[in-house]
Design a protein around this motif. Structure first.
Motif, mmCIF file in Angstrom:
data_model
loop_
_atom_site.group_PDB
_atom_site.id
_atom_site.type_symbol
_atom_site.label_atom_id
_atom_site.label_comp_id
_atom_site.label_asym_id
_atom_site.label_seq_id
_atom_site.Cartn_x
_atom_site.Cartn_y
_atom_site.Cartn_z
ATOM 1 N N THR A 131 -61.048 -5.969 17.789
ATOM 2 C CA THR A 131 -62.311 -5.191 17.340
ATOM 3 C C THR A 131 -62.584 -5.075 15.894
ATOM 4 O O THR A 131 -63.740 -4.482 15.648
ATOM 5 C CB THR A 131 -62.127 -3.702 17.783
ATOM 6 O OG1 THR A 131 -60.919 -3.398 17.471
ATOM 7 C CG2 THR A 131 -61.948 -3.852 19.485
ATOM 8 N N ARG A 132 -61.891 -6.012 15.058
ATOM 9 C CA ARG A 132 -62.271 -5.951 13.691
ATOM 10 C C ARG A 132 -61.704 -6.836 13.110
ATOM 11 O O ARG A 132 -60.499 -7.243 13.353
ATOM 12 C CB ARG A 132 -61.881 -4.388 12.953
ATOM 13 C CG ARG A 132 -60.607 -4.238 12.968
ATOM 14 C CD ARG A 132 -60.020 -2.811 12.176
ATOM 15 N NE ARG A 132 -58.699 -2.522 12.104
ATOM 16 C CZ ARG A 132 -57.957 -2.194 13.310
ATOM 17 N NH1 ARG A 132 -58.584 -1.957 14.291
ATOM 18 N NH2 ARG A 132 -56.613 -1.931 13.145
ATOM 19 N N ILE A 133 -62.250 -7.173 11.574
ATOM 20 C CA ILE A 133 -61.336 -7.896 10.645
ATOM 21 C C ILE A 133 -60.683 -6.774 10.018
ATOM 22 O O ILE A 133 -61.111 -5.990 9.338
ATOM 23 C CB ILE A 133 -62.319 -8.720 9.621
ATOM 24 C CG1 ILE A 133 -63.087 -9.704 10.432
ATOM 25 C CG2 ILE A 133 -61.418 -9.133 8.565
ATOM 26 C CD1 ILE A 133 -64.074 -10.532 9.381
ATOM 27 N N ASP A 134 -59.403 -7.045 10.337
ATOM 28 C CA ASP A 134 -58.371 -5.836 9.719
ATOM 29 C C ASP A 134 -58.225 -6.262 8.430
ATOM 30 O O ASP A 134 -58.069 -5.258 7.511
ATOM 31 C CB ASP A 134 -57.179 -5.745 10.455
ATOM 32 C CG ASP A 134 -56.204 -4.659 9.915
ATOM 33 O OD1 ASP A 134 -56.396 -3.610 10.480
ATOM 34 O OD2 ASP A 134 -55.207 -4.868 9.168
ATOM 35 N N HIS A 135 -57.674 -7.341 7.899
ATOM 36 C CA HIS A 135 -57.626 -7.617 6.540
ATOM 37 C C HIS A 135 -57.643 -9.193 6.144
ATOM 38 O O HIS A 135 -57.493 -9.876 7.340
ATOM 39 C CB HIS A 135 -56.084 -7.013 5.821
ATOM 40 C CG HIS A 135 -54.784 -7.518 6.530
ATOM 41 N ND1 HIS A 135 -54.429 -6.986 7.514
ATOM 42 C CD2 HIS A 135 -54.236 -8.787 6.292
ATOM 43 C CE1 HIS A 135 -53.217 -7.794 7.970
ATOM 44 N NE2 HIS A 135 -53.159 -8.754 7.175
ATOM 45 N N ILE A 136 -57.864 -9.639 5.011
ATOM 46 C CA ILE A 136 -57.566 -10.827 4.692
ATOM 47 C C ILE A 136 -56.251 -10.808 3.687
ATOM 48 O O ILE A 136 -56.151 -10.012 2.960
ATOM 49 C CB ILE A 136 -58.709 -11.212 3.736
ATOM 50 C CG1 ILE A 136 -60.136 -11.156 4.587
ATOM 51 C CG2 ILE A 136 -58.617 -12.856 3.257
ATOM 52 C CD1 ILE A 136 -61.297 -11.390 3.731
ATOM 53 N N GLY A 137 -55.464 -11.798 3.984
ATOM 54 C CA GLY A 137 -54.118 -11.795 3.280
ATOM 55 C C GLY A 137 -54.231 -12.990 2.106
ATOM 56 O O GLY A 137 -54.434 -14.022 2.385
ATOM 57 N N ILE A 138 -53.949 -12.436 0.903
ATOM 58 C CA ILE A 138 -54.123 -13.408 -0.225
ATOM 59 C C ILE A 138 -52.586 -13.725 -0.921
ATOM 60 O O ILE A 138 -52.283 -12.438 -1.387
ATOM 61 C CB ILE A 138 -55.184 -12.567 -1.219
ATOM 62 C CG1 ILE A 138 -56.482 -12.672 -0.425
ATOM 63 C CG2 ILE A 138 -55.295 -13.454 -2.417
ATOM 64 C CD1 ILE A 138 -57.770 -12.071 -1.132
ATOM 65 N N ALA A 139 -52.269 -14.698 -1.257
ATOM 66 C CA ALA A 139 -50.974 -14.927 -1.802
ATOM 67 C C ALA A 139 -51.237 -15.023 -3.223
ATOM 68 O O ALA A 139 -52.259 -15.596 -3.725
ATOM 69 C CB ALA A 139 -50.323 -16.044 -1.222
ATOM 70 N N CYS A 140 -50.413 -14.320 -4.061
ATOM 71 C CA CYS A 140 -50.589 -14.263 -5.491
ATOM 72 C C CYS A 140 -48.926 -14.363 -6.151
ATOM 73 O O CYS A 140 -48.028 -14.028 -5.508
ATOM 74 C CB CYS A 140 -51.194 -12.959 -6.074
ATOM 75 S SG CYS A 140 -50.516 -11.627 -5.622
ATOM 76 N N ARG A 141 -49.187 -14.636 -7.401
ATOM 77 C CA ARG A 141 -47.870 -14.984 -8.058
ATOM 78 C C ARG A 141 -47.547 -13.649 -8.664
ATOM 79 O O ARG A 141 -46.315 -13.513 -9.194
ATOM 80 C CB ARG A 141 -47.894 -16.052 -8.938
ATOM 81 C CG ARG A 141 -48.064 -17.334 -8.429
ATOM 82 C CD ARG A 141 -47.522 -18.764 -9.236
ATOM 83 N NE ARG A 141 -47.433 -19.876 -8.335
ATOM 84 C CZ ARG A 141 -48.437 -20.869 -8.332
ATOM 85 N NH1 ARG A 141 -49.614 -20.310 -8.997
ATOM 86 N NH2 ARG A 141 -48.233 -21.795 -7.491
#
Lengths: 147, 147
Positions: B3-13
């Motif tokens: 029912t939704r875009i819950d999140h966008i997971g972004i990898a960072c250093r």
């Protein structure tokens, strides 16, 4: 102010096969399709949910229509996957100018035409921790020129 | 149903530097931080908007805390960028079972603990046109165990 996740842009090699995957697997439906000659893509927008700023969040499935399009080059290097993310705003011009003033490279001098008659610009991924980032102002409600 | 875009997971250093970028550039604020030992990450959730299913959409910034975590390996191969996308559902168990029945590989036998006390699972990116895809059921409203 950026008020929503407007869409996630996903690069694919075969638009119909990818639409079919998202439809069969999750039940997502095609809200809109178009060809963007300037960007060199065919695209399908799948509407996932409404947002509390009065907009909506979509998946944008993108298939290149030219070998020299940026999406074609990206696919050749990376394979299918998430190509960019997009934040919605009521004022893409003002946001782009303010972000440029902070030292982030904005890729277009003026916003260009995006999906469904929107106005868009992009921020350089090297200035955004590796994330190609789009800013979007949707077409005026009721303006269905792009649909 | 998703029912939704819950999140966008972004990898960072560097989590602090990346939070600072998103804050300075866009004005996004940290809604929640935690360490997920099982996933081998430190993370910050930035709430972007509410969604019409009663939930919200976030950016999830992820920094590995171990060299052998999946996010560390992914960063070594790809550099910083979008690591996964996540769809919200009221029933992660039922959705995962239904999607497995369609022939898509589900990575966990049972959902595991995600951000803010949620229950999550992942779908194999090779079965999803290159997109590592997460399914999330948020903690019961009012259950702030994870915060």
């Amino acid at each position: 102010m950026l008020t929503r996740i407007d869409h996630i842009g996903i690069a694919c090699r075969d638009l119909e096969a990818t639409v079919d995957f998202y439809s069969r697997t999750y039940g997502f439906e095609v809200f809109h399709t178009e060809v963007n000659q300037e960007q060199g893509v065919r695209e399908a927008m799948l509407r996932i949910n409404g947002t509390d700023d009065g907009g909506a969040s979509y998946l944008q499935l993108l298939e290149p229509i030219r070998e020299d399009s940026t999406v074609a080059k990206w696919l050749a290097k990376n394979g299918e996957g998430v190509h960019h993310i997009a934040f919605g705003t009521a004022d893409v011009d003002g946001e782009a100018a303010a972000i440029r003033d902070k030292g982030v490279r904005v890729l277009y001098d003026e916003p260009r035409r995006g999906s469904m008659g929107s106005r868009i610009t992009f921020l350089h991924p090297k200035d955004c921790h590796g994330v190609l980032t789009e800013l979007v102002t949707a077409a005026t409600p009721g303006d269905d020129e792009g649909r």
